[in-house]
Design a protein around this motif. Structure first.
Motif, PDB file in Angstrom:
ATOM      1  N   ALA A 166       0.790  -1.210   0.019  1.00 58.94           N
ATOM      2  CA  ALA A 166      -0.073  -0.084   0.071  1.00 58.94           C
ATOM      3  C   ALA A 166       0.631   1.394   0.075  1.00 58.94           C
ATOM      4  O   ALA A 166       0.324   2.275  -0.351  1.00 58.94           O
ATOM      5  CB  ALA A 166      -0.856   0.039   1.070  1.00 58.94           C
ATOM      6  N   GLY A 167       2.250   1.257   0.349  1.00 60.42           N
ATOM      7  CA  GLY A 167       2.960   2.332   0.142  1.00 60.42           C
ATOM      8  C   GLY A 167       3.880   2.423  -0.823  1.00 60.42           C
ATOM      9  O   GLY A 167       5.000   3.298  -0.810  1.00 60.42           O
ATOM     10  N   ILE A 168       3.697   1.697  -1.732  1.00 58.00           N
ATOM     11  CA  ILE A 168       4.775   1.492  -2.862  1.00 58.00           C
ATOM     12  C   ILE A 168       4.989   2.735  -3.607  1.00 58.00           C
ATOM     13  O   ILE A 168       5.763   3.313  -4.419  1.00 58.00           O
ATOM     14  CB  ILE A 168       4.613   0.278  -3.911  1.00 58.00           C
ATOM     15  N   ALA A 169       3.713   3.916  -3.597  1.00 60.55           N
ATOM     16  CA  ALA A 169       3.895   4.958  -4.420  1.00 60.55           C
ATOM     17  C   ALA A 169       5.012   6.061  -3.935  1.00 60.55           C
ATOM     18  O   ALA A 169       5.294   6.871  -4.717  1.00 60.55           O
ATOM     19  CB  ALA A 169       2.537   5.823  -4.141  1.00 60.55           C
ATOM     20  N   ASN A 170       5.213   5.801  -2.688  1.00 58.98           N
ATOM     21  CA  ASN A 170       6.528   6.530  -2.189  1.00 58.98           C
ATOM     22  C   ASN A 170       7.743   5.862  -1.679  1.00 58.98           C
ATOM     23  O   ASN A 170       8.563   6.235  -1.010  1.00 58.98           O
ATOM     24  CB  ASN A 170       6.088   7.597  -0.888  1.00 58.98           C
ATOM     25  N   ASP A 171       8.068   4.706  -2.509  1.00 55.92           N
ATOM     26  CA  ASP A 171       8.994   3.694  -2.133  1.00 55.92           C
ATOM     27  C   ASP A 171       9.780   3.562  -3.308  1.00 55.92           C
ATOM     28  O   ASP A 171       9.453   2.674  -4.318  1.00 55.92           O
ATOM     29  CB  ASP A 171       8.280   2.299  -1.762  1.00 55.92           C
ATOM     30  N   PHE A 172      10.734   4.236  -3.615  1.00 57.94           N
ATOM     31  CA  PHE A 172      11.744   4.364  -4.797  1.00 57.94           C
ATOM     32  C   PHE A 172      12.218   2.796  -4.671  1.00 57.94           C
ATOM     33  O   PHE A 172      12.305   2.195  -5.989  1.00 57.94           O
ATOM     34  CB  PHE A 172      12.837   5.079  -4.659  1.00 57.94           C
ATOM     35  N   LYS A 173      12.602   2.012  -3.821  1.00 55.50           N
ATOM     36  CA  LYS A 173      13.282   0.585  -3.918  1.00 55.50           C
ATOM     37  C   LYS A 173      12.118  -0.306  -4.547  1.00 55.50           C
ATOM     38  O   LYS A 173      12.635  -1.226  -5.237  1.00 55.50           O
ATOM     39  CB  LYS A 173      13.939   0.253  -2.443  1.00 55.50           C
ATOM     40  N   GLY A 174      11.021   0.117  -4.189  1.00 54.57           N
ATOM     41  CA  GLY A 174       9.935  -0.791  -4.660  1.00 54.57           C
ATOM     42  C   GLY A 174       9.680  -0.741  -6.255  1.00 54.57           C
ATOM     43  O   GLY A 174       9.451  -1.823  -6.707  1.00 54.57           O
ATOM     44  N   TYR A 175       9.516   0.585  -6.471  1.00 51.97           N
ATOM     45  CA  TYR A 175       9.593   0.919  -7.907  1.00 51.97           C
ATOM     46  C   TYR A 175      10.618   0.263  -8.620  1.00 51.97           C
ATOM     47  O   TYR A 175      10.397  -0.451  -9.841  1.00 51.97           O
ATOM     48  CB  TYR A 175       9.525   2.260  -7.976  1.00 51.97           C
ATOM     49  N   ALA A 176      11.828   0.436  -7.989  1.00 51.79           N
ATOM     50  CA  ALA A 176      13.094  -0.085  -8.851  1.00 51.79           C
ATOM     51  C   ALA A 176      13.105  -1.668  -8.889  1.00 51.79           C
ATOM     52  O   ALA A 176      13.443  -2.049 -10.213  1.00 51.79           O
ATOM     53  CB  ALA A 176      14.210   0.427  -8.124  1.00 51.79           C
ATOM     54  N   ARG A 177      12.410  -2.423  -8.049  1.00 48.75           N
ATOM     55  CA  ARG A 177      12.492  -3.729  -8.217  1.00 48.75           C
ATOM     56  C   ARG A 177      11.617  -3.958  -9.399  1.00 48.75           C
ATOM     57  O   ARG A 177      11.813  -5.036 -10.136  1.00 48.75           O
ATOM     58  CB  ARG A 177      12.188  -4.367  -6.903  1.00 48.75           C
ATOM     59  N   ILE A 178      10.567  -3.392  -9.441  1.00 48.71           N
ATOM     60  CA  ILE A 178       9.551  -3.743 -10.676  1.00 48.71           C
ATOM     61  C   ILE A 178      10.097  -3.353 -11.897  1.00 48.71           C
ATOM     62  O   ILE A 178      10.286  -3.997 -13.028  1.00 48.71           O
ATOM     63  CB  ILE A 178       8.205  -2.879 -10.181  1.00 48.71           C
ATOM     64  N   ILE A 179      10.844  -2.250 -12.098  1.00 46.33           N
ATOM     65  CA  ILE A 179      11.290  -1.977 -13.404  1.00 46.33           C
ATOM     66  C   ILE A 179      12.587  -2.645 -13.701  1.00 46.33           C
ATOM     67  O   ILE A 179      12.717  -2.939 -14.862  1.00 46.33           O
ATOM     68  CB  ILE A 179      11.791  -0.139 -13.200  1.00 46.33           C
ATOM     69  N   LYS A 180      13.309  -3.223 -13.033  1.00 49.76           N
ATOM     70  CA  LYS A 180      14.530  -3.985 -13.188  1.00 49.76           C
ATOM     71  C   LYS A 180      13.899  -5.433 -13.652  1.00 49.76           C
ATOM     72  O   LYS A 180      14.631  -5.829 -14.595  1.00 49.76           O
ATOM     73  CB  LYS A 180      15.314  -4.012 -11.960  1.00 49.76           C
TER      74      LYS A 180
ATOM     75  N   ALA B 293      -0.800  -2.961 -14.337  1.00 49.83           N
ATOM     76  CA  ALA B 293      -0.889  -3.811 -13.222  1.00 49.83           C
ATOM     77  C   ALA B 293      -2.017  -3.157 -12.351  1.00 49.83           C
ATOM     78  O   ALA B 293      -2.291  -2.091 -12.074  1.00 49.83           O
ATOM     79  CB  ALA B 293       0.223  -3.743 -12.361  1.00 49.83           C
ATOM     80  N   PRO B 294      -3.077  -4.128 -11.958  1.00 50.39           N
ATOM     81  CA  PRO B 294      -4.242  -3.689 -10.946  1.00 50.39           C
ATOM     82  C   PRO B 294      -3.489  -3.186  -9.442  1.00 50.39           C
ATOM     83  O   PRO B 294      -4.345  -2.251  -8.979  1.00 50.39           O
ATOM     84  CB  PRO B 294      -5.112  -4.714 -10.817  1.00 50.39           C
ATOM     85  N   TYR B 295      -2.352  -3.749  -9.271  1.00 47.64           N
ATOM     86  CA  TYR B 295      -1.870  -3.212  -7.961  1.00 47.64           C
ATOM     87  C   TYR B 295      -0.336  -3.746  -8.068  1.00 47.64           C
ATOM     88  O   TYR B 295      -0.116  -4.550  -8.792  1.00 47.64           O
ATOM     89  CB  TYR B 295      -2.570  -4.216  -6.686  1.00 47.64           C
ATOM     90  N   MET B 296       0.314  -3.256  -6.962  1.00 54.16           N
ATOM     91  CA  MET B 296       1.653  -3.426  -7.218  1.00 54.16           C
ATOM     92  C   MET B 296       2.114  -4.107  -5.779  1.00 54.16           C
ATOM     93  O   MET B 296       1.580  -3.946  -4.627  1.00 54.16           O
ATOM     94  CB  MET B 296       2.462  -2.085  -7.111  1.00 54.16           C
ATOM     95  N   PRO B 297       3.029  -4.901  -5.871  1.00 51.68           N
ATOM     96  CA  PRO B 297       3.970  -5.314  -7.162  1.00 51.68           C
ATOM     97  C   PRO B 297       3.219  -6.691  -7.712  1.00 51.68           C
ATOM     98  O   PRO B 297       3.767  -6.824  -8.709  1.00 51.68           O
ATOM     99  CB  PRO B 297       5.524  -5.687  -6.646  1.00 51.68           C
ATOM    100  N   GLY B 298       2.414  -7.411  -7.001  1.00 49.72           N
ATOM    101  CA  GLY B 298       1.972  -8.727  -7.662  1.00 49.72           C
ATOM    102  C   GLY B 298       1.132  -8.619  -9.037  1.00 49.72           C
ATOM    103  O   GLY B 298       1.513  -9.480  -9.564  1.00 49.72           O
ATOM    104  N   GLY B 299       0.411  -7.770  -9.146  1.00 48.90           N
ATOM    105  CA  GLY B 299      -0.147  -7.658 -10.323  1.00 48.90           C
ATOM    106  C   GLY B 299       0.842  -7.333 -11.631  1.00 48.90           C
ATOM    107  O   GLY B 299       0.692  -7.806 -12.614  1.00 48.90           O
ATOM    108  N   ALA B 300       1.909  -6.639 -11.320  1.00 52.13           N
ATOM    109  CA  ALA B 300       3.001  -6.316 -12.358  1.00 52.13           C
ATOM    110  C   ALA B 300       3.843  -7.919 -12.744  1.00 52.13           C
ATOM    111  O   ALA B 300       4.106  -8.018 -13.579  1.00 52.13           O
ATOM    112  CB  ALA B 300       3.978  -5.328 -11.944  1.00 52.13           C
ATOM    113  N   GLU B 301       4.193  -8.245 -11.344  1.00 45.11           N
ATOM    114  CA  GLU B 301       4.653  -9.596 -11.426  1.00 45.11           C
ATOM    115  C   GLU B 301       4.092 -10.554 -12.332  1.00 45.11           C
ATOM    116  O   GLU B 301       4.696 -11.571 -12.973  1.00 45.11           O
ATOM    117  CB  GLU B 301       4.910 -10.083 -10.059  1.00 45.11           C
ATOM    118  N   ASP B 302       2.712 -10.786 -12.139  1.00 46.57           N
ATOM    119  CA  ASP B 302       1.859 -11.856 -12.857  1.00 46.57           C
ATOM    120  C   ASP B 302       2.086 -11.549 -14.397  1.00 46.57           C
ATOM    121  O   ASP B 302       2.589 -12.678 -15.066  1.00 46.57           O
ATOM    122  CB  ASP B 302       0.342 -11.614 -12.716  1.00 46.57           C
TER     123      ASP B 302
END
Length: 459
Positions: free
Chosen positions: A31-45, A397-406
């Motif tokens: 729920a806090g990924i909008a302000n979590d750079f490391k969380g964003y970065a993991r998905i983009i990598k 993705a409908p939600y992060m990170p799982g929706g993107a991982e799918d």
């Protein structure tokens, strides 16, 4: 020599907290990924590992959700977000090949500052930057920039055309080889390699030059998403990528044919402009599992959130039963006119209840929701791609990170197996990887563009 097989262009649309307005409520969501750079970065990598062409950040310089008070607003998840150019500069440092595209408004920026920012990002990322050109559509943004109301639609596009010409002119301030940096001679750049813009138009006066060498791509990749008449004309003139949001294949084919014709009429090669609708895959190992996931996502939408979310497009429906059919015609709006037209056409063909409309808009931000197995979703994507409805897709993705991982781990391998998605990155820049040519400097060698006016220097 035969041409290589046509392949889809694939982007990942990094909507904060997921594209579903209530996706942050999903049990598996961060729920806090909008302000979590490391969380964003993991998905983009992870997207880069799957050879996604580019990531895309939409943006608005406001909390753009209509609301009467903080209590009403407090149920929404699309509130907080990073400033996109700042975020992409950080992402550039932890990735190597994936393209980096973000939104910046022509209504709420100055051309010189924006030209400098995107040129800087292109240098920092070794030629991976892209600018999604928008005019801004919300009253909320206007109130943050010393305005009482949103600028009229036609004026926004008039300014946008001039703004774009100023920015691209500034990107051509220097020849590619202007900066010789000759220590022995004591000459930093060739004088004839500098070109002053000296623009004086109805909205902007900009002298130049840009205080930055020409970037690796010449011009960053240009994306654009306006679907109205003026928006389509602007896209046909300037864009390399056209973002769009059709749910119906027939409407998508009409849009595709219209845009390709407008691009040709603008004197450009239609094959070099990519039409890319958004799609939100809801993926399961079986069709039933995928449908259960979709039903769960819909159940997360609080009625107050749904009614509020659609109020700007459909009017205030809070006094109506959500099980009533959506009333037509839709009210006039100064905002996203193309979306209203699409919804009117769709509802005339297939009436929907108010609840069905707000559930769909909540879950997809107006884009195509596709529910099924990886093979079923790939079937739809392939059908549109091969039948004149698109040149590729923006995955949401409908939600992060799982929706993107799918979709990264389940859908992308299926698309590659079919030969529809790239197996590796080719080329040195985002332009070259997308099959686009380096933008030539149209002012190079222009003897009249190097001004003899004295340039004041201050320290």
């Amino acid at each position: 020599m035969t041409n290589p097989p046509r392949r889809m262009k694939i982007g990942i649309n990094m909507v904060q907290n997921g594209a579903h307005n209530s996706g942050w409520r999903h049990p598996d969501a961060d729920a806090g990924i909008a302000n979590d750079f490391k969380g964003y970065a993991r998905i983009i990598k992870a997207a880069e590992e799957q050879k996604i062409d580019f990531m895309f950040l939409a943006d608005g310089a406001a909390v753009r959700i209509p609301h009467k008070d903080a209590e009403e607003l407090s149920r929404h998840g699309h509130i907080d977000r990073f400033e996109p150019l700042t975020l992409l500069a950080a992402v550039a440092a932890v990735t190597d090949r994936i393209g980096l595209i973000c939104t910046a408004s022509t209504t709420y920026n100055e051309p010189y500052a924006l030209a400098r920012k995107f040129a800087s990002l292109d240098h920092i990322s070794d030629g991976r930057a892209g600018w999604n050109v928008v005019t801004g559509w919300s009253e909320e943004e206007a109130l943050n920039f010393s305005r009482d109301a949103l600028m009229d639609h036609s004026e926004r596009y008039e300014r946008a055309n001039e703004f774009f010409d100023v920015v691209t002119g500034l990107w051509d301030s220097w020849d590619d080889d202007a900066f010789v940096r000759d220590k022995a001679e004591g000459r930093y750049f060739r004088p004839e390699g500098m070109h002053l813009l000296n623009h004086k138009g109805p909205h902007y006066q900009v002298r130049g030059p840009l205080n930055l060498a020409r970037s690796p791509q010449g011009h960053p990749v240009i994306a654009q998403a306006g679907g109205s008449g003026p928006g389509r004309d602007l896209g046909a003139r300037i864009a390399d990528i056209i973002y769009t949001g059709q749910k119906d294949k027939g409407i998508a084919q009409e849009f595709y044919a219209d845009m390709k014709a407008r691009v040709a009429a603008a004197g450009r090669d239609p094959d070099k402009v990519m039409i890319m609708p958004g799609i939100m895959p809801i993926i399961g190992t079986t069709e039933a599992e995928a449908q259960a996931k979709l039903d769960e996502m819909k159940s997360l939408v609080h009625p107050a959130v749904g009614l509020q979310l659609i109020s700007k497009m459909f009017g205030d429906l809070s006094d109506r039963d959500p099980e009533e059919l959506m009333p037509l015609p839709l009210p006039e709006s100064n905002g996203v006119k193309s979306a209203i037209v699409q919804w009117e056409r769709r509802l005339e063909r297939t009436p929907m209840t108010i609840r069905q409309v707000y559930e769909e808009i909540s879950i997809s931000s107006g884009h195509n929701v596709c529910c099924g197995t990886p093979a079923q979703i790939a079937d739809l994507m392939q059908d549109w791609f091969e039948d004149g409805a698109c040149d590729g897709w923006n995955l949401m993705a409908p939600y992060m990170p799982g929706g993107a991982e799918d979709f990264l781990t389940l859908l992308m391998p299926e698309l590659r197996r079919r030969g529809l998605a790239q197996t590796d990155y080719a080329g040195d820049t985002l332009r070259s990887r997308l099959g686009l040519e380096l933008r030539p400097n149209l002012r190079s060698g222009d003897a009249q563009s190097a001004s003899d006016e004295a340039i004041a220097v201050s320290h």
